[in-house]
Each structure stands twice: as structure tokens, then as C-alpha cells.
Design an enzyme around this catalytic site. Structure first.
Site, PDB file in Angstrom:
ATOM      1  N   HIS A   8       0.830  -1.205   0.000  1.00 53.40           N
ATOM      2  CA  HIS A   8       0.000   0.000   0.000  1.00 53.40           C
ATOM      3  C   HIS A   8       0.866   1.257   0.000  1.00 53.40           C
ATOM      4  O   HIS A   8       1.537   1.564   0.986  1.00 53.40           O
ATOM      5  CB  HIS A   8      -0.894  -0.029   1.238  1.00 53.40           C
ATOM      6  CG  HIS A   8      -1.949   1.020   1.260  1.00 53.40           C
ATOM      7  ND1 HIS A   8      -2.134   1.873   2.324  1.00 53.40           N
ATOM      8  CD2 HIS A   8      -2.901   1.355   0.349  1.00 53.40           C
ATOM      9  CE1 HIS A   8      -3.150   2.680   2.082  1.00 53.40           C
ATOM     10  NE2 HIS A   8      -3.631   2.388   0.887  1.00 53.40           N
ATOM     11  N   GLU A  68       0.224  -0.806  -4.750  1.00 56.09           N
ATOM     12  CA  GLU A  68      -0.987   0.018  -4.766  1.00 56.09           C
ATOM     13  C   GLU A  68      -0.557   1.475  -4.650  1.00 56.09           C
ATOM     14  O   GLU A  68       0.164   1.852  -3.724  1.00 56.09           O
ATOM     15  CB  GLU A  68      -1.903  -0.358  -3.601  1.00 56.09           C
ATOM     16  CG  GLU A  68      -3.293   0.273  -3.668  1.00 56.09           C
ATOM     17  CD  GLU A  68      -3.360   1.699  -3.156  1.00 56.09           C
ATOM     18  OE1 GLU A  68      -4.355   2.389  -3.454  1.00 56.09           O
ATOM     19  OE2 GLU A  68      -2.413   2.131  -2.452  1.00 56.09           O
ATOM     20  N   ASP A 110      -1.703   5.872  -5.704  1.00 56.99           N
ATOM     21  CA  ASP A 110      -2.777   6.829  -5.973  1.00 56.99           C
ATOM     22  C   ASP A 110      -2.263   7.866  -6.965  1.00 56.99           C
ATOM     23  O   ASP A 110      -1.065   8.189  -6.974  1.00 56.99           O
ATOM     24  CB  ASP A 110      -3.183   7.545  -4.693  1.00 56.99           C
ATOM     25  CG  ASP A 110      -3.442   6.582  -3.551  1.00 56.99           C
ATOM     26  OD1 ASP A 110      -4.547   6.012  -3.512  1.00 56.99           O
ATOM     27  OD2 ASP A 110      -2.536   6.399  -2.707  1.00 56.99           O
ATOM     28  N   HIS A 152      -1.645  10.823  -2.928  1.00 54.71           N
ATOM     29  CA  HIS A 152      -2.953  10.435  -2.410  1.00 54.71           C
ATOM     30  C   HIS A 152      -3.875  11.616  -2.127  1.00 54.71           C
ATOM     31  O   HIS A 152      -5.009  11.658  -2.592  1.00 54.71           O
ATOM     32  CB  HIS A 152      -2.784   9.608  -1.129  1.00 54.71           C
ATOM     33  CG  HIS A 152      -4.085   9.221  -0.506  1.00 54.71           C
ATOM     34  ND1 HIS A 152      -4.759  10.027   0.402  1.00 54.71           N
ATOM     35  CD2 HIS A 152      -4.863   8.118  -0.656  1.00 54.71           C
ATOM     36  CE1 HIS A 152      -5.884   9.449   0.762  1.00 54.71           C
ATOM     37  NE2 HIS A 152      -5.971   8.274   0.145  1.00 54.71           N
TER      38      HIS A 152
END
Length: 257
Positions: free
Chosen positions: A16, A43, A45, A58
Site C-alpha cells: 500500500h 498500490e 494513488d 494520495h
């Protein structure tokens, strides 16, 4: 037929925002750390600058994790070039990440509408259709991206479709609904507002419909073990070190990049 993105032995382990105990989330150094632990799936953003450059970041605003101020979308790439995450690392572009690690698979959460076409352009230019998964809490935004890409790309459901599939799965309609919504997997929390989402029955019904279930964000080893025992197809974690140890203990790794 599963898309090439999912070509992996055993459950997927997704790091993440990379791996950084120092809080250097979504930076190149955090991604490098995860890959060095053996991760293949990251993962991340994305948001887009005022001049249309897709950045790996993010938050809507810069203040929480950087020494910058204001909305990321109000800044150009040149203006962001001096901004540092935790005063240390620059904010990377999506194009940089795709170019630097051609073997990595990216689970990309598209955070704003302004990123739809710029994201499509980056994927098309890099020919990265098989190594990205399009994700968003907004199914509308996610579908806008998928419709503009020249080739099929893996995608996970947004909030609305996740809820729909949870409701229709006991009726045996999950597979049909997923196909209509252009969904290749579900990425869900274990609980939502106190309501269990990931149950044995739900995982079993999704598996029968050919829909992998990935659970986020799991940071405790007993919970990782319990969910893998339940049969989930993937875990997303901030604790890449711990998840790597769990995967090795189960014989799914090592995989060293």
C-alpha cells in the site's frame, strides 16, 4: 478469462503506497523498498497537476505529507518539482514509475476527474495496459477511463458496484453484474461501518463467480493469516515486511525483483 495483470501464483500481495516506516508514501524510495522485499504489486494513488501531468499522490492537498501548501491540482509540474514528501523525497510522476519498473504491476487509485484523460494518455504511451489495474471509489470515473483506453485493462469495483455485488451475490448474480460493470476483482475492507463485508460465504460466492476478492488495508499478521485461510485472493497492506513474511511462510514466495 483473467487478464494478464493477474498472472501470478497464489494470492496477490499488494504493498500500500509502497513501504516506508518513515511515512514516505507513494515515493520512489518507498516503492523500491517494497520491490526489494519481493513485491510485484504496488498500490498507488494518482492526481493531476494544473498542466496535465499525472502525479503519484494520495491527498487532495499537499500539507499532510509534504512541505508544500495548497491543492496539488493548483500547481504545475514545475512548481511541484521543489516540493518534498516529509521534506525528503520528490513527488514522482506515473510515467516515471512505469518506466523505472517495467515488471511491476500497479494498482492505481484514480483520485480525481482531472486525471481521467491524462492517465489514459500515460498508459497508452507506455503500452502499460497489461500491468495496471484501474481503481477508483467512483465507478463513474473508473468507467470513463476504461472506455477511453484502446485495449482492455484490469479494473476493480468502486463503492457502488462493491455494494451491488455484495447484495446480489447470494442470488447467484455476482458474475453477471461484474461483467456488466466491467469489474475483474473486488477490493474491499473487511468491515464497513461496523458491518462485515468479507465473510466466508461472500468469498465463496465470489470465487464461484470467478471474481477475486482483495482486502484492504490489513496490517496485523493474525488477520492476514485468517483472511488467507478464508480464501481471499489478495491482501493490501502498509506492513509490506509483515505481509512478505506471511507469504513466504505459506510457500508463495520468495520472489525477488
Amino acid at each position: 478469462m483473467a487478464k494478464p495483470y493477474f498472472d501470478s501464483d497464489g494470492p496477490l500481495a499488494l504493498s500500500h503506497r509502497g513501504f516506508s516506516p518513515e511515512g514516505l508514501e507513494n515515493t520512489l524510495i518507498a516503492m523500491e523498498a517494497a520491490l526489494e522485499l519481493g513485491f510485484r504489486y504496488l498500490e498507488i494513488d494518482v492526481r493531476t497537476t494544473s498542466d496535465g501531468v499525472v502525479m503519484v499522490f494520495h491527498d487532495e492537498r499537499l500539507e499532510r505529507v509534504t512541505d508544500g501548501v495548497g491543492l496539488l491540482a493548483d500547481h504545475s509540474l514545475a512548481e511541484l518539482s521543489s516540493v518534498r514528501v516529509r521534506g525528503v523525497e520528490p513527488i514522482p510522476t506515473l510515467a516515471e514509475v512505469l518506466e523505472r519498473w517495467p515488471d511491476a504491476r500497479l494498482n492505481v487509485d484514480i483520485k480525481d476527474d482531472a486525471s481521467v484523460q491524462p492517465f489514459v494518455d500515460v498508459v497508452e504511451q507506455a503500452g502499460a495496459h497489461d500491468r495496471v489495474l484501474v481503481a477508483s471509489f467512483s465507478d463513474r470515473r473508473r468507467l470513463r477511463v476504461l472506455r477511453r483506453l484502446s485495449r482492455p485493462t484490469a479494473s476493480s469495483a468502486g463503492m457502488a458496484v462493491n455494494a451491488l455485488l455484495k447484495v446480489v451475490s447470494p442470488l447467484g448474480l455476482a458474475g453477471r453484474a461484474a461483467r456488466l460493470a466491467r469489474v475483474d476483482c473486488l477490493q474491499v475492507p473487511r468491515h464497513y461501518r461496523g458491518i462485515p463485508v468479507v465473510t466466508a460465504g461472500f468469498v465463496r460466492r465470489c470465487a464461484a463467480a470467478g471474481i477475486p476478492v482483495h482486502v484492504w488495508t490489513i496490517n496485523e499478521r493474525p488477520e492476514m493469516e485468517a483472511l488467507l485461510d478464508l480464501g481471499v485472493s489478495g491482501l493490501v497492506s502498509d506492513r509490506a515486511d509483515m505481509l512478505a513474511a506471511v507469504m513466504r511462510g505459506r510457500g508463495h514466495w520468495p520472489r525477488v525483483n
